[in-house]
Design a protein around this motif. Structure first.
Motif, short mmCIF file in Angstrom:
data_model
loop_
_atom_site.label_atom_id
_atom_site.label_comp_id
_atom_site.label_asym_id
_atom_site.label_seq_id
_atom_site.Cartn_x
_atom_site.Cartn_y
_atom_site.Cartn_z
N ASP A 13 -1.89 9.01 64.17
CA ASP A 13 -3.32 9.33 64.09
C ASP A 13 -3.56 10.83 64.15
OD1 ASP A 13 -3.87 6.66 63.92
OD2 ASP A 13 -4.55 6.42 65.99
N GLU A 14 -2.79 11.53 64.98
CA GLU A 14 -2.96 12.98 65.08
C GLU A 14 -2.63 13.65 63.73
OE1 GLU A 14 -3.79 16.53 67.48
OE2 GLU A 14 -4.36 14.40 67.45
N LEU A 15 -1.60 13.16 63.08
CA LEU A 15 -1.22 13.71 61.78
C LEU A 15 -2.30 13.45 60.72
CD1 LEU A 15 0.92 14.88 59.78
CD2 LEU A 15 1.74 12.54 59.49
N LEU A 16 -2.70 12.20 60.58
CA LEU A 16 -3.54 11.79 59.46
C LEU A 16 -5.03 12.00 59.69
CD1 LEU A 16 -1.67 8.52 58.37
CD2 LEU A 16 -1.46 10.83 57.43
N LYS A 17 -5.47 12.01 60.94
CA LYS A 17 -6.89 12.11 61.23
C LYS A 17 -7.32 13.48 61.74
CE LYS A 17 -7.27 7.15 62.29
NZ LYS A 17 -7.62 6.13 63.31
N ASN A 18 -6.37 14.29 62.17
CA ASN A 18 -6.72 15.60 62.70
C ASN A 18 -6.05 16.73 61.92
OD1 ASN A 18 -7.27 17.89 64.23
ND2 ASN A 18 -6.00 17.31 65.96
N ILE A 19 -4.72 16.79 61.93
CA ILE A 19 -4.02 17.97 61.40
C ILE A 19 -4.16 18.10 59.88
CG2 ILE A 19 -1.82 19.17 61.26
CD1 ILE A 19 -3.00 18.97 64.10
N ILE A 20 -3.83 17.04 59.15
CA ILE A 20 -3.90 17.12 57.68
C ILE A 20 -5.33 17.40 57.20
CG2 ILE A 20 -3.61 15.80 55.56
CD1 ILE A 20 -1.01 16.93 56.82
N PHE A 22 -7.67 19.02 58.70
CA PHE A 22 -8.01 20.39 59.06
C PHE A 22 -7.58 21.35 57.95
CE2 PHE A 22 -7.40 24.54 60.93
CZ PHE A 22 -8.47 24.68 61.80
N TRP A 23 -6.34 21.20 57.47
CA TRP A 23 -5.84 22.12 56.45
C TRP A 23 -6.45 21.83 55.09
CZ3 TRP A 23 -3.66 26.47 57.86
CH2 TRP A 23 -3.18 26.55 59.16
N LEU A 24 -6.66 20.59 54.77
CA LEU A 24 -7.32 20.27 53.50
C LEU A 24 -8.74 20.83 53.45
CD1 LEU A 24 -6.25 16.55 52.94
CD2 LEU A 24 -5.54 18.53 51.59
N ASN A 25 -9.42 20.80 54.57
CA ASN A 25 -10.83 21.23 54.60
C ASN A 25 -11.00 22.74 54.66
OD1 ASN A 25 -11.69 18.57 54.57
ND2 ASN A 25 -11.80 18.41 56.81
N HIS A 26 -10.02 23.46 55.22
CA HIS A 26 -10.25 24.88 55.52
C HIS A 26 -9.32 25.86 54.80
CE1 HIS A 26 -13.04 23.71 58.64
NE2 HIS A 26 -12.12 23.01 59.27
N SER A 27 -8.19 25.40 54.28
CA SER A 27 -7.15 26.33 53.86
C SER A 27 -7.16 26.69 52.38
CB SER A 27 -5.78 25.75 54.23
OG SER A 27 -4.75 26.65 53.91
N LYS A 28 -7.64 25.84 51.55
CA LYS A 28 -7.51 26.04 50.10
C LYS A 28 -8.42 27.16 49.60
CE LYS A 28 -7.60 23.24 45.88
NZ LYS A 28 -8.08 21.93 45.34
N ASP A 29 -7.86 28.10 48.86
CA ASP A 29 -8.64 29.17 48.24
C ASP A 29 -8.95 28.76 46.80
OD1 ASP A 29 -9.75 31.43 47.14
OD2 ASP A 29 -8.18 32.81 47.82
N ASP A 30 -10.15 28.25 46.59
CA ASP A 30 -10.52 27.74 45.28
C ASP A 30 -10.78 28.85 44.27
OD1 ASP A 30 -10.46 24.89 45.62
OD2 ASP A 30 -12.17 25.11 46.97
N GLU A 31 -11.04 30.06 44.75
CA GLU A 31 -11.37 31.16 43.84
C GLU A 31 -10.13 31.82 43.26
OE1 GLU A 31 -14.06 35.25 43.64
OE2 GLU A 31 -14.04 34.04 45.48
N PRO A 343 -9.36 19.49 71.23
CA PRO A 343 -10.22 18.36 70.86
C PRO A 343 -11.59 18.79 70.35
CG PRO A 343 -9.98 18.51 73.25
CD PRO A 343 -9.01 19.48 72.67
N ALA A 344 -12.02 20.00 70.68
CA ALA A 344 -13.35 20.44 70.26
C ALA A 344 -13.41 20.77 68.77
CB ALA A 344 -13.78 21.66 71.09
N PHE A 345 -12.41 21.45 68.25
CA PHE A 345 -12.46 21.92 66.86
C PHE A 345 -11.27 21.46 66.01
CE2 PHE A 345 -15.10 24.99 69.18
CZ PHE A 345 -16.26 24.90 68.44
N GLY A 376 6.42 17.85 62.56
CA GLY A 376 6.85 17.28 63.82
C GLY A 376 6.19 15.94 64.12
N LEU A 377 4.91 15.84 63.85
CA LEU A 377 4.21 14.57 64.06
C LEU A 377 4.78 13.50 63.15
CD1 LEU A 377 0.57 15.95 64.30
CD2 LEU A 377 1.92 15.03 66.20
N TYR A 378 5.04 13.85 61.90
CA TYR A 378 5.59 12.89 60.94
C TYR A 378 6.99 12.44 61.37
CZ TYR A 378 7.67 10.98 56.72
OH TYR A 378 8.32 10.16 55.83
#
Length: 396
Positions: A13-20, A22-31, A343-345, A376-378
């Motif tokens: 759950d930590e891998l699929l619901k939190n960590i992944i 987070f990076w999909l939502n914040h890391s990609k530079d679309d420009e 847990p907050a962010f 590590g989670l995986y």
């Protein structure tokens, strides 16, 4: 009976619901392409430079999940996005890989760091599995050959050391080659893979192994002898333990139970030596003679050290059944999950002080990206699943 189901669900759950996410939502530079890795506590970008280690690691991570967990198009597109940026901007004229680029892809730091090449190899080797594109196989293969050619002089003309005064070799490259040779064996001749495995196991388990202490040194003289210097006395517990689960994987492949047993024992010995008995957690750096160190951050507690230790302990328990591995796992698990997750962010803190409080609240930077924690989670989740099968057999 151990509650393997609880642990397995927690890591999944930590891998699929939190960590992944987070990076999909914040890391990609679309420009401009590639990934932002300098993310503050909330995931906001605080610096736009792009570091090749982390670009390659991001491509590898999402390609690996696509190949081994689920063929989600979103994961493949994310990996492809990073690979496109790397292909376009990240290599110098001689095809070695820069250390860092501007947001737009202009080179900032020369290709002095061979680990940029290592993670590019991982990235394109794994992405080739997902896409079957020959150009990715060629990039991975030619980069890997370049790494092997540079093994004995990885920094080349950018090395600061004076030749022949105190020539040292470092543990990190043979350590990563243990893993890298398996990562791209689908692109190499079987005889070459077997030769590399034997060489790497010898280096890691014999040359850098200090028989007197049972610990792994971070640097030795070229002939393998001990150097009584800052560098020669240095211990990096996280590196040593991470290498041990690489070796356990090799031992499983080779059906070498003695190799697995030795890797397990080194893991336990390192952990006993490096555990902070006052505050808990694992020290970042140590001196094998307990002398003062150059590294002022020696007593910090880092994310990658702890998650890599969890992997090694679980694999050690899976392969040997040694209850000390499980006892240490529970201890390291509890400390890790009590201190690193936010847990907050979302995501995990990377850098804690000795007592376990965040020194920096960032979630990514120059060194921390979407790699050690999700890997590590995986790895841990998959090991729990194997342990569940073993437990069911024992009960039956």
């Amino acid at each position: 009976m151990k509650n393997l189901e609880k642990y397995s669900s927690q890591y999944k759950d930590e891998l699929l619901k939190n960590i992944i996410p987070f990076w999909l939502n914040h890391s990609k530079d679309d420009e401009f392409g590639g990934y932002f890795t300098c993310l503050d506590r909330e995931g906001k970008v605080f610096d736009t430079d792009k570091f090749i280690w982390l670009q390659g690691r991001g491509v590898w991570m999402f390609s690996m999940l696509y190949n081994h967990l689920e063929a989600r198009q979103e994961w493949l597109e994310y990996a492809q996005h990073g690979a496109d940026f790397l292909q376009k901007y990240a290599r110098a004229a001689d095809k070695t890989w820069y250390f860092s680029l501007t947001r737009e892809g202009k080179p900032l730091i020369q290709p002095y760091n061979i680990f940029s090449d290592c993670f590019a190899t991982q990235a394109f080797g794994q992405l080739y599995k997902a896409t079957n594109k020959a150009e990715y196989a060629e990039i991975a293969r030619t980069t890997f050959y370049s790494i092997l050619e540079r093994r004995n002089n990885p920094k080349r003309k950018w090395s600061k050391a004076v030749d022949n005064t105190r020539p040292l070799k470092n543990f990190a490259l043979p350590m990563i080659l243990c893993n890298l040779s398996l990562e791209i064996e689908h692109l190499l001749e079987p005889s070459m893979v077997e030769k590399l495995i034997n060489e790497c196991v010898h280096e890691v388990m014999e040359v850098f192994y200090d028989k007197n202490s049972g610990l792994i040194l971070e640097n030795v003289l070229l002939d393998g002898q001990f150097s009584d210097s800052f560098e020669g006395r240095l211990l990096n517990p996280g590196h040593a333990i991470e290498a041990m689960w690489f070796v356990m994987d090799l031992g499983e492949r080779l059906k070498d139970s003695a190799l697995i047993e030795k890797a397990k024992e080194i893991t336990l010995r390192t952990l006993e030596y490096a555990w902070d008995t006052e505050y808990g957690g694992i020290f970042y750096f140590m001196d094998i003679k307990n002398k003062p160190m150059q590294q002022l951050e020696w007593d910090q507690k880092l994310w990658w050290v702890h998650i890599e230790t969890i992997i090694a302990l679980l694999k050690g328990y899976l392969h040997t059944g040694d209850e000390r591995c499980w006892e240490w796992f529970e201890k390291v698990h509890d400390w890790t999950w009590d201190h690193f997750p936010d847990p907050a962010f979302g995501e995990w803190y990377g850098y804690l002080n000795r007592s376990g409080e965040p020194l920096l609240t960032l979630k990514g930077g120059k060194w921390k990206g979407s790699y050690h924690i999700p890997r590590g989670l995986y790895q841990s989740w998959q090991t729990f699943e194997k342990l569940k099968v073993v437990q069911q057999i024992e009960v039956a």
